[in-house]
Design an enzyme around this catalytic site. Structure first.
Site, mmCIF file in Angstrom:
data_model
loop_
_atom_site.group_PDB
_atom_site.id
_atom_site.type_symbol
_atom_site.label_atom_id
_atom_site.label_comp_id
_atom_site.label_asym_id
_atom_site.label_seq_id
_atom_site.Cartn_x
_atom_site.Cartn_y
_atom_site.Cartn_z
ATOM 1 N N ASP A 132 91.168 67.270 36.636
ATOM 2 C CA ASP A 132 90.218 66.460 35.874
ATOM 3 C C ASP A 132 88.855 67.090 36.177
ATOM 4 O OD1 ASP A 132 89.990 63.739 34.312
ATOM 5 O OD2 ASP A 132 88.387 63.624 35.767
ATOM 6 N N LYS A 184 95.831 57.868 39.124
ATOM 7 C CA LYS A 184 94.640 58.727 39.108
ATOM 8 C C LYS A 184 94.143 58.868 40.537
ATOM 9 C CE LYS A 184 91.793 60.911 36.298
ATOM 10 N NZ LYS A 184 92.062 61.610 35.033
HETATM 11 P P1 NDP Z 1 85.265 69.920 33.772
HETATM 12 O O1 NDP Z 1 84.896 69.693 35.183
HETATM 13 O O2 NDP Z 1 85.983 71.158 33.390
HETATM 14 O O3 NDP Z 1 83.959 69.815 32.852
HETATM 15 C C1 NDP Z 1 83.182 68.673 32.819
HETATM 16 C C2 NDP Z 1 81.982 68.925 31.932
HETATM 17 O O4 NDP Z 1 81.269 67.700 31.764
HETATM 18 C C3 NDP Z 1 80.997 69.898 32.553
HETATM 19 O O5 NDP Z 1 80.312 70.576 31.536
HETATM 20 C C4 NDP Z 1 80.070 68.970 33.329
HETATM 21 O O6 NDP Z 1 78.793 69.505 33.580
HETATM 22 C C5 NDP Z 1 79.984 67.791 32.386
HETATM 23 N N1 NDP Z 1 79.703 66.573 33.161
HETATM 24 C C6 NDP Z 1 80.433 66.082 34.195
HETATM 25 N N2 NDP Z 1 79.868 64.969 34.685
HETATM 26 C C7 NDP Z 1 78.771 64.756 33.950
HETATM 27 C C8 NDP Z 1 77.772 63.768 33.947
HETATM 28 N N3 NDP Z 1 77.797 62.762 34.846
HETATM 29 N N4 NDP Z 1 76.800 63.845 33.011
HETATM 30 C C9 NDP Z 1 76.785 64.868 32.102
HETATM 31 N N5 NDP Z 1 77.710 65.836 32.052
HETATM 32 C C10 NDP Z 1 78.678 65.787 32.959
HETATM 33 O O7 NDP Z 1 86.104 68.614 33.338
HETATM 34 P P2 NDP Z 1 87.083 68.425 32.116
HETATM 35 O O8 NDP Z 1 86.604 69.218 30.955
HETATM 36 O O9 NDP Z 1 88.455 68.607 32.605
HETATM 37 O O10 NDP Z 1 86.912 66.860 31.829
HETATM 38 C C11 NDP Z 1 85.929 66.352 30.926
HETATM 39 C C12 NDP Z 1 86.321 64.934 30.509
HETATM 40 O O11 NDP Z 1 87.601 64.960 29.876
HETATM 41 C C13 NDP Z 1 86.457 63.932 31.652
HETATM 42 O O12 NDP Z 1 86.093 62.639 31.185
HETATM 43 C C14 NDP Z 1 87.949 63.930 31.937
HETATM 44 O O13 NDP Z 1 88.381 62.742 32.567
HETATM 45 C C15 NDP Z 1 88.486 64.058 30.535
HETATM 46 N N6 NDP Z 1 89.859 64.543 30.424
HETATM 47 C C16 NDP Z 1 90.221 65.758 30.941
HETATM 48 C C17 NDP Z 1 91.512 66.214 30.794
HETATM 49 C C18 NDP Z 1 91.925 67.574 31.232
HETATM 50 O O14 NDP Z 1 93.065 67.969 30.924
HETATM 51 N N7 NDP Z 1 91.074 68.350 31.906
HETATM 52 C C19 NDP Z 1 92.558 65.372 30.168
HETATM 53 C C20 NDP Z 1 92.053 64.144 29.580
HETATM 54 C C21 NDP Z 1 90.760 63.764 29.752
HETATM 55 P P3 NDP Z 1 78.410 70.008 35.066
HETATM 56 O O15 NDP Z 1 79.078 71.335 35.206
HETATM 57 O O16 NDP Z 1 76.926 70.077 35.063
HETATM 58 O O17 NDP Z 1 78.942 68.977 36.016
#
Ligand code: NDP
Length: 448
Positions: free
Chosen positions: A169, A129
């Protein structure tokens, strides 16, 4: 809680001492070690051959300066990380996270989890990672590109298609992967499958964008069916509005559910009529606006400040898809009081250990992240296969493989839990099933 096996307590103490001030990493290791107790009682060779002691220590931690120049000509400096955790079963594989909260402990926890998740997919990928404390929010296109180029200039010294294959991510989507790939290709003068999540015009896989969210719903569907239920007619609460949340919303809706919430780090929306996903995609993927703007087109919906409130909304199924530790004990209690039937984790480690235990002891079906969100990395591995073959599968072919992989992950986790006397405990089952393959490879490969 202390361990029954003294060796595990000593190992946990070493992890805490060696990685002081990294609570997320401690949390991830503790959860895995607890699940493994019954395995180690049956198989002391994993202790004798130092498998666990080697698993909790990454192969290497790479940490570097990322200097770049902003639009005002001012030099900015961020910190970059790549943690190559374990490659017993394949090249290091895991995403890059760009978010101001990133520090070594976050990458350690994510890298450690990735080992087991990748093993669960059944595909030949090891765990790694990376990321940076850079915040892409509010930056211009030029700034994001210059940052990505500087980040890759250093990272390129440590990765390669058969060594380490990063992906996206939080904060790293198609745009960032494009800039990172362009710089890698320029520095190495090669065109290889060194990053996944690439655009379709330069080696990306169809269905990779949708994969984590779709996979989460395929896993949830399998878990529900195993208990005589389904998505049909259910109310679903989703947190986040990024890549995982958007495609989880799409698939849950296609499977007959009504999704009523989405959020970002400022607040959440509640639409009792069901979320208008086309509009959310426009806001988030095209205009890069806040979820609050949903009310511009849908004034009948509600917006509430603060993202935690999303778990007070009454729902049958909760799919946390934002970030780590977003469901604490208080939120878990609110969900259970409102009659939640199933919780499946789209984000990585979104439930605290206390919240997870509360769900499990209150009869809630619980799908842990390692298993439930493995569809993203599984499809990344399918992207690697297509790159190696110099060939592309259709959307339907990739989606079908993803669906099969998610069903197998559910079945393997459920079986491992049953085999070790913890029927229904998918947290333990996923940890055990993921661990066994890696541990056996480590035994076979000797002390390295
Ligand atoms: P994105 O950046 O596309 O979206 C993240 C979302 O979560 C946004 O809506 C963001 O809001 C919100 N968010 C991020 N940090 C916080 C926080 N500290 N508190 C509240 N809301 C928060 O990321 P992903 O959708 O790719 O990833 C989301 C989760 O899924 C993560 O945990 C990631 O590790 C996991 N994941 C992702 C994969 C992938 O293929 N993308 C695969 C497996 C797991 P804002 O815009 O306000 O920051």
């Amino acid at each position: 809680m202390s361990f029954k096996i003294q060796y595990l307590q000593d190992l946990m103490d070493t992890v805490v001492k060696r990685n002081a001030n990294e609570p997320e990493f401690h949390q991830a290791v503790r959860e895995v070690l607890e699940s493994l107790e019954p395995v180690l009682e049956k198989h002391p060779e994993y202790i004798q051959k130092g498998v666990l002691a080697r698993l909790v220590e990454p192969d290497r931690i790479i940490k570097f300066r990322v200097p770049w120049v902003d639009d005002n000509g001012v030099v900015q400096v961020n910190r970059g990380f790549r943690i190559q955790f374990n490659k017993a079963i394949g090249p290091y594989k895991g995403g890059l996270r760009f978010h101001p909260s990133v520090y070594e402990g976050i990458i350690m926890f994510l890298g450690f989890e990735q080992i087991f998740k990748n093993s669960l997919t059944g595909l030949p990928i090891g765990g790694g990672k990376g990321g940076s404390d850079f915040d892409p929010k509010g930056k211009s296109e030029g700034e994001v590109m210059r940052f990505c180029q500087s980040f890759m200039t250093e990272l390129s010294k440590h990765i390669a298609a058969d060594t380490d294959v990063p992906a996206g991510d939080i904060g790293v989507g198609g745009r960032e992967i494009g800039y990172l790939y362009g710089q890698y290709s320029r520095l190495r003068n090669e065109f290889s499958g060194v990053l996944t999540g690439k655009g379709l015009t330069y080696g990306g896989s169809l269905a990779r964008t949708e994969a984590t969210g779709f996979g989460l719903c395929y896993f949830t569907q399998e878990m529900l069916e195993d208990h005589g239920s389904s998505f049909e007619g259910k109310t679903v609460a989703i947190s986040g509005s990024g890549n995982v949340a958007i495609y989880a919303c799409q698939k849950a809706t296609e499977l007959g559910a009504k999704v009523v919430t989405m959020s970002d780090s400022n607040g959440y929306i509640y639409d009792k009529n069901g979320v208008d996903l086309a509009y959310v995609k426009q806001l988030k993927e095209v205009e890069r606006k806040r979820i609050k703007e949903y009310l511009v087109k849908h004034p009948e919906a509600e917006y509430h400040e603060g993202c935690k409130g999303v778990w007070t909304v009454k729902c049958d199924i909760a799919l946390p898809c934002a970030t780590q530790n977003e469901i604490d004990l208080e939120s878990a209690k609110a969900l259970v009081a409102n009659g939640v039937y199933a919780v499946c984790e789209g984000a990585n480690m979104p439930s605290t250990i206390e919240a997870t235990q509360y769900f499990q002891s209150n009869g809630v079906l619980f799908g842990p992240a390692k298993a439930a969100n493995a569809g993203g990395v599984a499809t990344s591995a399918l992207e690697m296969s297509q790159n190696s073959m110099r060939y592309s599968w259709t959307f339907e072919e990739v989606d079908h493989k993803l669906h099969t992989i998610m069903i197998n992950i559910y079945k393997n986790a459920a079986k491992a839990a049953k085999d070790y006397g913890m029927e229904g405990n998918l947290v333990a089952g996923a940890n055990i099933a993921g661990f066994l393959k890696v541990a056996d490879a480590m035994l076979a490969e000797g002390v390295v």
